[in-house]
Scaffold this motif. Structure first.
Motif, mmCIF file in Angstrom:
data_model
loop_
_atom_site.group_PDB
_atom_site.id
_atom_site.type_symbol
_atom_site.label_atom_id
_atom_site.label_comp_id
_atom_site.label_asym_id
_atom_site.label_seq_id
_atom_site.Cartn_x
_atom_site.Cartn_y
_atom_site.Cartn_z
ATOM 1 N N ARG A 195 0.780 -1.202 -0.058
ATOM 2 C CA ARG A 195 -0.003 0.036 0.086
ATOM 3 C C ARG A 195 0.843 1.222 0.077
ATOM 4 O O ARG A 195 0.454 2.056 -0.701
ATOM 5 N N LEU A 196 1.957 1.138 0.879
ATOM 6 C CA LEU A 196 2.881 2.559 0.864
ATOM 7 C C LEU A 196 3.493 2.640 -0.620
ATOM 8 O O LEU A 196 3.583 3.811 -0.943
ATOM 9 N N ILE A 197 3.757 1.535 -1.195
ATOM 10 C CA ILE A 197 4.344 1.938 -2.738
ATOM 11 C C ILE A 197 3.461 2.242 -3.679
ATOM 12 O O ILE A 197 3.749 3.013 -4.522
ATOM 13 N N VAL A 198 2.211 1.628 -3.525
ATOM 14 C CA VAL A 198 1.113 2.088 -4.496
ATOM 15 C C VAL A 198 0.782 3.425 -4.146
ATOM 16 O O VAL A 198 0.682 4.435 -5.289
ATOM 17 N N ARG A 199 0.764 3.962 -3.043
ATOM 18 C CA ARG A 199 0.474 5.577 -2.680
ATOM 19 C C ARG A 199 1.523 6.432 -3.081
ATOM 20 O O ARG A 199 1.018 7.314 -3.822
ATOM 21 N N ARG A 200 2.620 5.856 -3.049
ATOM 22 C CA ARG A 200 3.783 6.622 -3.535
ATOM 23 C C ARG A 200 3.763 6.956 -5.052
ATOM 24 O O ARG A 200 3.921 7.956 -5.512
ATOM 25 N N SER A 201 3.801 5.664 -5.846
ATOM 26 C CA SER A 201 3.524 5.873 -7.086
ATOM 27 C C SER A 201 2.419 6.618 -7.738
ATOM 28 O O SER A 201 2.358 7.283 -8.835
ATOM 29 N N GLU A 202 1.274 6.730 -6.972
ATOM 30 C CA GLU A 202 -0.069 7.397 -7.242
ATOM 31 C C GLU A 202 0.558 8.914 -7.029
ATOM 32 O O GLU A 202 -0.248 9.644 -7.923
ATOM 33 N N ALA A 203 1.168 9.154 -6.034
ATOM 34 C CA ALA A 203 1.447 10.411 -5.724
ATOM 35 C C ALA A 203 2.484 11.316 -6.819
ATOM 36 O O ALA A 203 2.419 12.379 -7.274
ATOM 37 N N GLU A 204 3.288 10.197 -7.318
ATOM 38 C CA GLU A 204 4.315 10.666 -8.475
ATOM 39 C C GLU A 204 3.572 11.038 -9.652
ATOM 40 O O GLU A 204 3.781 11.796 -10.468
ATOM 41 N N ASP A 205 2.429 10.324 -9.867
ATOM 42 C CA ASP A 205 1.720 10.353 -11.101
ATOM 43 C C ASP A 205 1.041 11.567 -11.010
ATOM 44 O O ASP A 205 0.661 12.392 -12.027
ATOM 45 N N ALA A 206 0.554 11.873 -10.132
ATOM 46 C CA ALA A 206 -0.217 13.301 -9.805
ATOM 47 C C ALA A 206 0.582 14.452 -9.644
ATOM 48 O O ALA A 206 0.030 15.518 -9.839
ATOM 49 N N GLY A 207 2.055 14.189 -9.592
ATOM 50 C CA GLY A 207 2.934 15.378 -9.544
ATOM 51 C C GLY A 207 2.991 15.982 -8.018
ATOM 52 O O GLY A 207 3.466 17.094 -7.774
ATOM 53 N N THR A 208 2.471 15.178 -7.315
ATOM 54 C CA THR A 208 2.575 15.796 -5.595
ATOM 55 C C THR A 208 3.529 15.316 -4.893
ATOM 56 O O THR A 208 3.691 15.503 -3.702
ATOM 57 N N ALA A 209 4.678 14.470 -5.292
ATOM 58 C CA ALA A 209 5.629 13.687 -4.566
ATOM 59 C C ALA A 209 6.587 14.718 -4.365
ATOM 60 O O ALA A 209 6.970 15.507 -5.053
ATOM 61 N N SER A 210 7.075 14.614 -3.233
ATOM 62 C CA SER A 210 8.420 15.466 -2.824
ATOM 63 C C SER A 210 9.646 14.673 -2.898
ATOM 64 O O SER A 210 10.475 14.695 -1.988
ATOM 65 N N VAL A 211 9.720 13.961 -4.192
ATOM 66 C CA VAL A 211 11.035 13.256 -4.269
ATOM 67 C C VAL A 211 11.732 13.854 -5.252
ATOM 68 O O VAL A 211 11.487 14.253 -6.210
ATOM 69 N N ASP A 212 13.083 13.964 -4.997
ATOM 70 C CA ASP A 212 14.176 14.438 -5.821
ATOM 71 C C ASP A 212 14.572 13.567 -6.874
ATOM 72 O O ASP A 212 15.069 12.556 -6.709
ATOM 73 N N ARG A 213 14.127 13.749 -8.217
ATOM 74 C CA ARG A 213 14.473 12.966 -9.378
ATOM 75 C C ARG A 213 15.832 12.786 -9.611
ATOM 76 O O ARG A 213 16.165 11.837 -10.290
ATOM 77 N N THR A 214 16.506 13.529 -9.189
ATOM 78 C CA THR A 214 17.991 13.178 -9.504
ATOM 79 C C THR A 214 18.575 12.537 -8.609
ATOM 80 O O THR A 214 19.876 11.956 -8.792
ATOM 81 N N SER A 215 18.082 12.083 -7.493
ATOM 82 C CA SER A 215 18.796 11.269 -6.491
ATOM 83 C C SER A 215 18.310 9.925 -6.692
ATOM 84 O O SER A 215 17.490 9.463 -7.131
ATOM 85 N N PRO A 216 19.380 9.017 -5.951
ATOM 86 C CA PRO A 216 18.790 7.626 -6.079
ATOM 87 C C PRO A 216 17.614 7.283 -5.265
ATOM 88 O O PRO A 216 17.101 7.985 -4.608
ATOM 89 N N LEU A 217 17.152 6.099 -5.483
ATOM 90 C CA LEU A 217 15.897 5.612 -4.724
ATOM 91 C C LEU A 217 16.128 5.771 -3.219
ATOM 92 O O LEU A 217 17.227 5.772 -2.727
ATOM 93 N N VAL A 218 15.255 6.139 -2.469
ATOM 94 C CA VAL A 218 15.285 6.485 -1.189
ATOM 95 C C VAL A 218 14.232 5.521 -0.544
ATOM 96 O O VAL A 218 13.123 5.723 -0.676
ATOM 97 N N PHE A 219 14.831 4.730 0.583
ATOM 98 C CA PHE A 219 13.866 3.817 1.045
ATOM 99 C C PHE A 219 13.470 4.212 2.797
ATOM 100 O O PHE A 219 13.345 3.384 3.438
ATOM 101 N N ARG A 220 13.395 5.438 2.909
ATOM 102 C CA ARG A 220 13.108 6.064 4.231
ATOM 103 C C ARG A 220 12.088 5.435 4.900
ATOM 104 O O ARG A 220 11.885 5.463 6.114
#
Length: 80
Positions: free
Chosen positions: A52-77
């Motif tokens: 569920r966490l993974i799906v919600r994160r991918s949905e947030a990225e699709d909506a453009g509301t994710a606060s993830v730096d796309r230049t950095s490697p994957l973050v598993f925090r």
């Protein structure tokens, strides 16, 4: 949800279920069976929460509301 916290909770729950099953059935094998069943149910629930966490994160990225730096490697925090 932190994995070490989950392990402590799962262990405590399993011990409580095993003791309860032994008191009710007076059988080590019944207590062991119930403890194993409790561990399986808890693991399935944990995997469901992680998915569920993974799906919600991918949905947030699709909506453009994710606060993830796309230049950095994957973050598993979220999974610690």
């Amino acid at each position: 949800m932190y994995f070490p916290q989950f392990l402590v909770g799962m262990s405590a729950t399993t011990v409580v279920v095993a003791i309860w099953a032994y008191i009710e059935a007076s059988s080590i094998w019944t207590a062991l069976g119930w403890a194993i069943l409790a561990m399986v149910v808890l693991q399935v629930g944990y995997v469901g929460l992680v998915v569920r966490l993974i799906v919600r994160r991918s949905e947030a990225e699709d909506a453009g509301t994710a606060s993830v730096d796309r230049t950095s490697p994957l973050v598993f925090r979220d999974f610690y």
